[in-house]
Design an enzyme around this catalytic site. Structure first.
Site, PDB file in Angstrom:
ATOM      1  N   GLU A 242      45.935  11.267   1.238  1.00 13.09           N
ATOM      2  CA  GLU A 242      45.259  12.028   0.472  1.00 13.09           C
ATOM      3  C   GLU A 242      44.299  10.847  -0.413  1.00 13.09           C
ATOM      4  OE1 GLU A 242      47.843  16.016   0.165  1.00 13.09           O
ATOM      5  OE2 GLU A 242      47.553  14.722  -1.786  1.00 13.09           O
ATOM      6  N   LYS A 244      43.193   9.298  -3.962  1.00 18.46           N
ATOM      7  CA  LYS A 244      44.042   9.294  -5.284  1.00 18.46           C
ATOM      8  C   LYS A 244      43.080   9.339  -6.361  1.00 18.46           C
ATOM      9  CE  LYS A 244      47.303   6.502  -7.765  1.00 18.46           C
ATOM     10  NZ  LYS A 244      46.844   6.796  -9.210  1.00 18.46           N
ATOM     11  N   ARG A 249      46.681  14.355 -14.683  1.00 17.26           N
ATOM     12  CA  ARG A 249      47.711  15.176 -13.814  1.00 17.26           C
ATOM     13  C   ARG A 249      47.653  16.289 -14.649  1.00 17.26           C
ATOM     14  NH1 ARG A 249      52.066  13.292 -10.676  1.00 17.26           N
ATOM     15  NH2 ARG A 249      52.865  15.198  -9.504  1.00 17.26           N
ATOM     16  N   ARG A 264      51.535  15.691 -18.109  1.00 16.12           N
ATOM     17  CA  ARG A 264      52.512  14.767 -17.569  1.00 16.12           C
ATOM     18  C   ARG A 264      53.599  14.519 -18.729  1.00 16.12           C
ATOM     19  NH1 ARG A 264      51.579   9.453 -13.934  1.00 16.12           N
ATOM     20  NH2 ARG A 264      53.709   8.821 -14.891  1.00 16.12           N
ATOM     21  N   GLU A 294      45.428  17.010  -9.952  1.00 15.59           N
ATOM     22  CA  GLU A 294      44.509  16.277 -10.857  1.00 15.59           C
ATOM     23  C   GLU A 294      43.187  16.960 -11.258  1.00 15.59           C
ATOM     24  OE1 GLU A 294      46.301  13.138 -11.174  1.00 15.59           O
ATOM     25  OE2 GLU A 294      44.832  11.747 -12.039  1.00 15.59           O
ATOM     26  N   ARG A 411      60.516   8.815  -9.001  1.00  9.86           N
ATOM     27  CA  ARG A 411      59.460   8.113  -8.418  1.00  9.86           C
ATOM     28  C   ARG A 411      60.144   7.623  -7.138  1.00  9.86           C
ATOM     29  NH1 ARG A 411      55.232   5.586 -10.557  1.00  9.86           N
ATOM     30  NH2 ARG A 411      55.707   5.865 -12.674  1.00  9.86           N
ATOM     31  N   LYS A 417      51.677   5.279  -3.472  1.00  8.60           N
ATOM     32  CA  LYS A 417      50.159   5.007  -3.721  1.00  8.60           C
ATOM     33  C   LYS A 417      49.823   3.609  -3.249  1.00  8.60           C
ATOM     34  CE  LYS A 417      51.732   3.570  -8.126  1.00  8.60           C
ATOM     35  NZ  LYS A 417      51.858   3.692  -9.921  1.00  8.60           N
TER      36      LYS A 417
HETATM   37  P1  AMP Z   1      50.190   6.209 -10.843  1.00  6.99           P
HETATM   38  O1  AMP Z   1      49.600   6.862 -12.221  1.00  6.99           O
HETATM   39  O2  AMP Z   1      49.301   4.920 -10.403  1.00  6.99           O
HETATM   40  O3  AMP Z   1      51.710   6.091 -10.845  1.00  6.99           O
HETATM   41  O4  AMP Z   1      50.018   7.344  -9.401  1.00  6.99           O
HETATM   42  C1  AMP Z   1      50.229   8.686  -9.485  1.00  6.99           C
HETATM   43  C2  AMP Z   1      49.432   9.592 -10.136  1.00  6.99           C
HETATM   44  O5  AMP Z   1      48.105   9.560  -9.198  1.00  6.99           O
HETATM   45  C3  AMP Z   1      49.958  10.877 -10.188  1.00  6.99           C
HETATM   46  O6  AMP Z   1      50.732  11.098 -11.142  1.00  6.99           O
HETATM   47  C4  AMP Z   1      48.636  11.813 -10.201  1.00  6.99           C
HETATM   48  O7  AMP Z   1      48.155  11.844 -11.601  1.00  6.99           O
HETATM   49  C5  AMP Z   1      47.425  10.961  -9.615  1.00  6.99           C
HETATM   50  N1  AMP Z   1      47.025  11.569  -8.285  1.00  6.99           N
HETATM   51  C6  AMP Z   1      45.757  11.351  -7.813  1.00  6.99           C
HETATM   52  N2  AMP Z   1      45.597  11.972  -6.684  1.00  6.99           N
HETATM   53  C7  AMP Z   1      46.856  12.184  -6.021  1.00  6.99           C
HETATM   54  C8  AMP Z   1      47.205  12.877  -4.977  1.00  6.99           C
HETATM   55  N3  AMP Z   1      46.442  13.366  -4.162  1.00  6.99           N
HETATM   56  N4  AMP Z   1      48.540  13.213  -4.848  1.00  6.99           N
HETATM   57  C9  AMP Z   1      49.451  12.879  -5.937  1.00  6.99           C
HETATM   58  N5  AMP Z   1      49.352  12.350  -7.088  1.00  6.99           N
HETATM   59  C10 AMP Z   1      47.819  11.970  -7.109  1.00  6.99           C
END
Ligand code: AMP
Length: 576
Positions: A242, A244, A249, A264, A294, A411, A417
């Site tokens: 998907e 990002k 969030r 969050r 998001e 996590r 990611k």
């Molecule tokens: P990070 O903030 O770098 O740890 O990445 C995870 C965050 O990406 C999640 O907490 C979401 O806020 C965001 N996010 C954006 N797109 C997606 C998606 N398709 N699925 C899950 N999380 C997503």
């Protein structure tokens, strides 16, 4: 339990730094009286309820000082004079109140706090001050110290959720073996009071009965990171990919006509996104639901999605309608956790994605949109999709295992990611917790901050270990705002949960996160991250702040284990 007993335990907790001792003291408290199990976790963290629904008493230090002066029969000037000397209104209250202990119970005190919080309307502040004064005159000096600190929001015993989880397990079975069951229940309701009461009043089996319910935020699942499309496919096999989105969030809950939006940090921000609330009512075909997604701002002229900072401006209390017009948002949904009373968290990702598509009515100009997906087991297909997303201005991709549960609060490699830079292994981003700052010299002295002392989280010991000093990357104006916020969170001595090898000019309670980009990781004797025995710790190389991340909880920070793992990966991955 009497409040005096709790106050004495607070005093003992303040006097120790040993994690095991604090856990043991808390376990003893929980064993004392099951009737207090619900409210103890709130009070231990200086709140009057779970984070998403904690009533506020509305008394600031100025008003508290008036109540203390009246209760002690001392002039207000004297209270402020002592405050100047001691820097803490709780200690001042302790000094001016008589040495005795009351018979008030913890529940009595809690009920009175709630009563104060409920007072509203004309003359409310006077009434609140009087109610607090009436409470103060009934208690002894040590109790006064903690009553004042709780109401002022400055209890700061340094007790994180993980410590309470350990203490609850020990209280019930004598060791930490119930940890996973307690954490699971907690991750579904975000309410340690409810979890404590369920465990201690009904036993461990009852914890399994705690499921996601609209109105109680579920701790969001988080993504792990891997360096490349190839490593992802090698580890996960067939995957759902998907885009990002780089916004905020939001977890949307619906029960009948009622809608909640949680961040969050488990804050209810429904008021800040009225068009999302309306869209949930309009585009969702379900009576009850919990959805994950998001929210991202976009430019209404071009339709282009905006960077995180712009979306974050929508999280405000005032002038909502005005900014909503300026910065409209789209809410991209990517998961469903519960539907019409059925808990879907243990169903496979692929099934949840299907169910989500069935209950959302997509409209061309609708605020709610479904996150597009691609399924593949080919690294080159994943890589091409990733590159396409970057060309569209997105942050990268999130890759998901089709057969995985929704792992609340964790996590894990169920979600991975992939961002640009991950593959180079030398430039990576870290979510770090600010635990202190240096004042700085020259031009920087004008901002009040020369550099921030930042830390990673160590969940096993519920502590924050320093990993970097970082002083660049933010625009000037943001340093000034940050300075103000950090001063409000500053403490005279090192916060208990912080493990540091040196003292910065100012210590700060772990509360605010910054996203830091670094050129790699090195060993360093200056930092405690990953430090064992006499070995040096780990530190970031060439750190720069990318942005403030106040939408995240300190416990969501990059973990110590991640940094150590990345360091060892760098050792084995040849540099570009
Ligand atoms: P990070 O903030 O770098 O740890 O990445 C995870 C965050 O990406 C999640 O907490 C979401 O806020 C965001 N996010 C954006 N797109 C997606 C998606 N398709 N699925 C899950 N999380 C997503």
């Amino acid at each position: 339990m009497q409040f005096a007993m709790l106050a004495r335990t607070f005093e003992q907790i303040e006097a120790t730094n040993a994690h095991y001792r604090i856990t043991a003291l808390l376990a003893d408290l929980f064993r004392l009286d099951v009737a207090d199990a619900m409210i103890l976790p709130y009070l231990l963290q200086g709140r009057l309820g779970p984070p998403y629904a904690a009533p506020e008493t509305g008394l600031d230090e100025r008003r508290l000082a008036q109540a203390v002066a009246k209760a002690a029969g001392v002039g207000l000037e004297e209270i402020w004079r002592l405050y100047q000397q001691q820097g803490d209104l709780g200690t001042v209250a302790e000094a001016v109140m008589p040495v005795l202990e009351s018979l008030l119970s913890v529940q009595d005190v809690f009920d009175r706090f709630l009563e104060i919080a409920r007072v509203a309307g004309p003359g409310a502040y006077e009434r609140k001050i009087t109610l607090f004064e009436n409470l103060l005159v009934k208690v002894g000096n040590l109790e006064a110290r903690y009553l004042v600190r709780i109401v002022a929001g400055r209890l700061r015993l340094g007790i994180g959720d993980a410590t309470i989880v350990d203490a609850l397990s020990i209280a019930r079975v004598g060791d930490t073996s119930l940890g996973p069951a307690i954490e699971r229940a907690y991750s579904f309701c975000s309410d340690l009071g409810l979890v404590a009461h369920t465990l201690l009043a009904q036993g461990p089996a009852a914890l399994a009965e705690i499921h996601p319910v609209p109105g109680r935020p579920v701790l969001p699942a988080l993504a792990a990171r891997l360096p490349s499309a190839t490593t992802i496919v090698a580890k996960l096999g067939r995957v759902i990919v998907e885009p990002k989105y780089d916004g905020v969030r939001l977890q949307a809950h619906k029960a009948g006509e009622r809608v909640w939006l949680f961040t969050r940090r488990l804050e209810d921000v429904s008021h800040a996104f009225p068009e999302v609330v309306a869209a949930i009512q309009g585009q969702l075909r379900a009576r009850e639901a919990i959805l994950d997604g998001e929210v991202v701002g976009y430019d209404p002229r071009t339709g282009q999605l905006l960077p995180f900072q712009q979306t974050a401006r929508r999280r405000r209390k005032h002038g909502v309608a005005e900014v909503a017009g300026q910065f409209p948002v789209r809410y991209f949904l990517f998961d469903v956790l519960s539907l019409d009373g059925v808990d879907l968290t243990s169903r496979p990702q692929a099934e949840r994605s299907r169910q989500l598509r069935q209950v959302i009515v997509e409209e061309p100009s609708g605020v709610i949109a479904l996150t597009p997906q691609l399924e593949t087991d080919q690294a080159d297909v994943l890589q091409r999709f990733f590159e396409e997303m970057l060309r569209c201005g997105l942050e990268g991709v999130v890759v998901k295992r089709p057969d995985a549960h929704y792992h609340a609060g964790a996590r894990q490699y169920n979600w991975v990611k992939l961002k640009p830079g991950s593959e180079a292994a030398v430039a990576d981003t870290f979510d770090l917790v600010i635990v202190g700052y240096e004042r700085g010299r020259g031009k920087r002295a004008a901002f009040g901050i020369g550099s921030l002392l930042c830390a990673v989280y160590d969940p096993d010991h519920d502590r924050y270990r320093t990993v970097s000093r970082v002083g660049s990357g933010l625009p000037d104006a943001e340093w000034l705002t940050l300075h103000q916020l950090l001063d409000e969170a500053s403490t005279a001595t090192k916060p208990k949960q912080v493990d540091a090898a040196f003292a910065p000019d100012v210590w700060v309670t772990p509360r605010y996160l910054v996203e830091v980009i670094a050129g790699g990781i090195m060993r360093s004797p200056l930092h405690t991250c990953g430090k064992e025995g006499r070995e040096p710790g780990y530190a970031l190389r060439f750190p720069r702040i990318r942005r403030l991340r106040f939408d995240r909880r300190p416990e969501d920070a990059t973990t110590e284990a991640e940094v150590v793992g990345l360091y060892h990966r760098e050792e084995t991955v040849p540099r570009a």
